[in-house]
Design a protein around this motif. Structure first.
Motif, PDB file in Angstrom:
ATOM      1  N   LEU A 237     -11.566  -3.455   8.736  1.00 51.05           N
ATOM      2  CA  LEU A 237     -10.684  -2.372   8.300  1.00 51.05           C
ATOM      3  C   LEU A 237      -9.308  -2.527   8.926  1.00 51.05           C
ATOM      4  O   LEU A 237      -8.281  -2.405   8.245  1.00 51.05           O
ATOM      5  CB  LEU A 237     -11.289  -1.020   8.683  1.00 51.05           C
ATOM      6  CG  LEU A 237     -10.404   0.215   8.467  1.00 51.05           C
ATOM      7  CD1 LEU A 237     -10.055   0.387   7.005  1.00 51.05           C
ATOM      8  CD2 LEU A 237     -11.102   1.466   9.011  1.00 51.05           C
ATOM      9  N   VAL A 238      -9.279  -2.820  10.216  1.00 45.11           N
ATOM     10  CA  VAL A 238      -8.004  -3.013  10.914  1.00 45.11           C
ATOM     11  C   VAL A 238      -7.268  -4.218  10.352  1.00 45.11           C
ATOM     12  O   VAL A 238      -6.055  -4.171  10.099  1.00 45.11           O
ATOM     13  CB  VAL A 238      -8.250  -3.175  12.429  1.00 45.11           C
ATOM     14  CG1 VAL A 238      -6.952  -3.534  13.147  1.00 45.11           C
ATOM     15  CG2 VAL A 238      -8.845  -1.889  13.014  1.00 45.11           C
TER      16      VAL A 238
ATOM     17  N   GLN B  29      -4.337  -3.931  -3.101  1.00 42.10           N
ATOM     18  CA  GLN B  29      -4.227  -4.777  -4.286  1.00 42.10           C
ATOM     19  C   GLN B  29      -3.119  -4.268  -5.204  1.00 42.10           C
ATOM     20  O   GLN B  29      -2.367  -5.062  -5.792  1.00 42.10           O
ATOM     21  CB  GLN B  29      -5.560  -4.799  -5.042  1.00 42.10           C
ATOM     22  CG  GLN B  29      -5.570  -5.727  -6.248  1.00 42.10           C
ATOM     23  CD  GLN B  29      -5.378  -7.184  -5.852  1.00 42.10           C
ATOM     24  OE1 GLN B  29      -6.192  -7.750  -5.116  1.00 42.10           O
ATOM     25  NE2 GLN B  29      -4.310  -7.804  -6.330  1.00 42.10           N
ATOM     26  N   ASP B  30      -2.997  -2.949  -5.321  1.00 40.82           N
ATOM     27  CA  ASP B  30      -1.910  -2.372  -6.117  1.00 40.82           C
ATOM     28  C   ASP B  30      -0.547  -2.819  -5.588  1.00 40.82           C
ATOM     29  O   ASP B  30       0.368  -3.132  -6.359  1.00 40.82           O
ATOM     30  CB  ASP B  30      -1.982  -0.843  -6.077  1.00 40.82           C
ATOM     31  CG  ASP B  30      -3.177  -0.286  -6.833  1.00 40.82           C
ATOM     32  OD1 ASP B  30      -3.712  -0.984  -7.705  1.00 40.82           O
ATOM     33  OD2 ASP B  30      -3.564   0.869  -6.548  1.00 40.82           O
TER      34      ASP B  30
ATOM     35  N   GLU C 200     -11.060   1.485   0.188  1.00 40.32           N
ATOM     36  CA  GLU C 200      -9.846   2.128  -0.297  1.00 40.32           C
ATOM     37  C   GLU C 200      -8.602   1.345   0.124  1.00 40.32           C
ATOM     38  O   GLU C 200      -7.661   1.180  -0.664  1.00 40.32           O
ATOM     39  CB  GLU C 200      -9.777   3.556   0.245  1.00 40.32           C
ATOM     40  CG  GLU C 200      -8.515   4.325  -0.086  1.00 40.32           C
ATOM     41  CD  GLU C 200      -8.469   4.855  -1.512  1.00 40.32           C
ATOM     42  OE1 GLU C 200      -7.454   5.466  -1.883  1.00 40.32           O
ATOM     43  OE2 GLU C 200      -9.459   4.649  -2.240  1.00 40.32           O
ATOM     44  N   THR C 201      -8.599   0.859   1.350  1.00 44.50           N
ATOM     45  CA  THR C 201      -7.445   0.093   1.832  1.00 44.50           C
ATOM     46  C   THR C 201      -7.275  -1.192   1.034  1.00 44.50           C
ATOM     47  O   THR C 201      -6.153  -1.569   0.671  1.00 44.50           O
ATOM     48  CB  THR C 201      -7.608  -0.231   3.329  1.00 44.50           C
ATOM     49  OG1 THR C 201      -7.723   0.994   4.064  1.00 44.50           O
ATOM     50  CG2 THR C 201      -6.410  -1.009   3.854  1.00 44.50           C
TER      51      THR C 201
ATOM     52  N   GLU D 151      -2.863  -6.791   7.218  1.00 42.96           N
ATOM     53  CA  GLU D 151      -2.415  -7.704   6.166  1.00 42.96           C
ATOM     54  C   GLU D 151      -1.457  -6.991   5.214  1.00 42.96           C
ATOM     55  O   GLU D 151      -0.414  -7.536   4.828  1.00 42.96           O
ATOM     56  CB  GLU D 151      -3.625  -8.235   5.396  1.00 42.96           C
ATOM     57  CG  GLU D 151      -3.266  -9.228   4.306  1.00 42.96           C
ATOM     58  CD  GLU D 151      -4.495  -9.741   3.564  1.00 42.96           C
ATOM     59  OE1 GLU D 151      -4.755 -10.962   3.614  1.00 42.96           O
ATOM     60  OE2 GLU D 151      -5.201  -8.918   2.938  1.00 42.96           O
ATOM     61  N   LEU D 152      -1.795  -5.769   4.847  1.00 40.08           N
ATOM     62  CA  LEU D 152      -0.926  -4.986   3.969  1.00 40.08           C
ATOM     63  C   LEU D 152       0.377  -4.634   4.683  1.00 40.08           C
ATOM     64  O   LEU D 152       1.458  -4.665   4.081  1.00 40.08           O
ATOM     65  CB  LEU D 152      -1.648  -3.719   3.516  1.00 40.08           C
ATOM     66  CG  LEU D 152      -0.888  -2.769   2.591  1.00 40.08           C
ATOM     67  CD1 LEU D 152      -0.433  -3.494   1.326  1.00 40.08           C
ATOM     68  CD2 LEU D 152      -1.759  -1.566   2.244  1.00 40.08           C
ATOM     69  N   ASP D 153       0.291  -4.331   5.962  1.00 41.55           N
ATOM     70  CA  ASP D 153       1.470  -4.014   6.769  1.00 41.55           C
ATOM     71  C   ASP D 153       2.449  -5.185   6.776  1.00 41.55           C
ATOM     72  O   ASP D 153       3.672  -5.003   6.621  1.00 41.55           O
ATOM     73  CB  ASP D 153       1.028  -3.677   8.193  1.00 41.55           C
ATOM     74  CG  ASP D 153       2.164  -3.144   9.064  1.00 41.55           C
ATOM     75  OD1 ASP D 153       3.232  -3.783   9.122  1.00 41.55           O
ATOM     76  OD2 ASP D 153       1.983  -2.092   9.691  1.00 41.55           O
TER      77      ASP D 153
END
Length: 233
Positions: free
Chosen positions: A7-8, A130-131, A124-125, A13-15
């Motif tokens: 999760l972290v 992905q969006d 959810e993350t 990765e998104l950050d």
């Protein structure tokens, strides 16, 4: 809990992508939502998790309007929203790591434990991420972390659907070629395919034109083998 580091890692990765991209006004595949809306939604969800764990008596079980809440957050400056999301992401991750695995806390319409909440946040993350990857036209290669998105029971809980009464088996090819399985081998009903395709479909992201991510689309489509129909009882 093995899924908590995943999760972290997913958030980190998104950050990294968000921090490198200056334009958060880009539209995402979610109708009416920009990248900023997506990040604001993540920040609000993290705040809800933290309240549910740390101050359950203050948790509001009535869901807020997600569009209005995301729009309010998206109106903040990029730097303010980024820092709020970062701080808000770290706190619930720490709280989920501290709470006993069997300790129940409120969630919308139910009581949950960290055993369920962590993979839910993981799912959810990844999906919201992905969006954002799609919005920026960035490749989002699948990793072994998808195992926690593809969980058989988790998929039904996330869809607010009951588990089927009849047993079924799921067989998915992970990104590294490993076979992931759930359910008994002799089940009459089964689902086969790639983990990525399964996760994209399960989070309602499997029918998009993926653009630059097309190279990561699964080569093996998900197939379903139904069992015999039961006679009416």
């Amino acid at each position: 809990m093995s899924v908590l580091p995943d999760l972290v890692a997913e958030g980190d990765e998104l950050d990294a992508l968000d921090a490198a991209e200056p334009d958060w006004s880009r539209p995402t595949p979610a109708a009416g939502w920009t990248v900023a809306h997506q990040i604001a939604h993540r920040a609000a969800a993290d705040a809800n998790v933290l309240t549910a764990i740390r101050r359950p008596e203050a948790f509001d079980a009535e869901p807020k309007d997600a569009d209005l809440e995301a729009a309010a957050g998206a109106a903040e400056s990029r730097s303010v929203l980024l820092e709020r999301w970062r701080a808000g992401r770290a706190a619930p991750a720490a709280a989920l790591g501290d709470v006993p695995l069997d300790h129940a806390f409120p969630w919308f319409g139910s009581q949950v434990t960290a055993v369920l909440m962590v993979p839910l946040r993981r799912r959810e993350t990844w999906a919201r991420g992905q969006d954002v990857f799609d919005a920026f036209g960035a490749a989002h290669p699948p990793t072994g972390r998808l195992r926690h998105v593809a969980g058989r029971r988790l998929s039904f809980y996330a869809a607010q659907a009951p588990m089927p009464a009849e047993e079924f088996r799921v067989e998915l090819a992970g990104p590294d070629g490993e076979l992931w399985t759930w359910g008994p081998e002799d089940a009459a009903q089964r689902v086969r395919g790639s983990a990525l395709d399964f996760c994209l479909r399960g989070t309602h992201r499997g029918r998009r034109g993926r653009g630059p991510v097309a190279g990561h689309r699964p080569r093996v489509p998900v197939s379903v083998t139904p069992g015999r129909r039961r006679s009416p009882s």
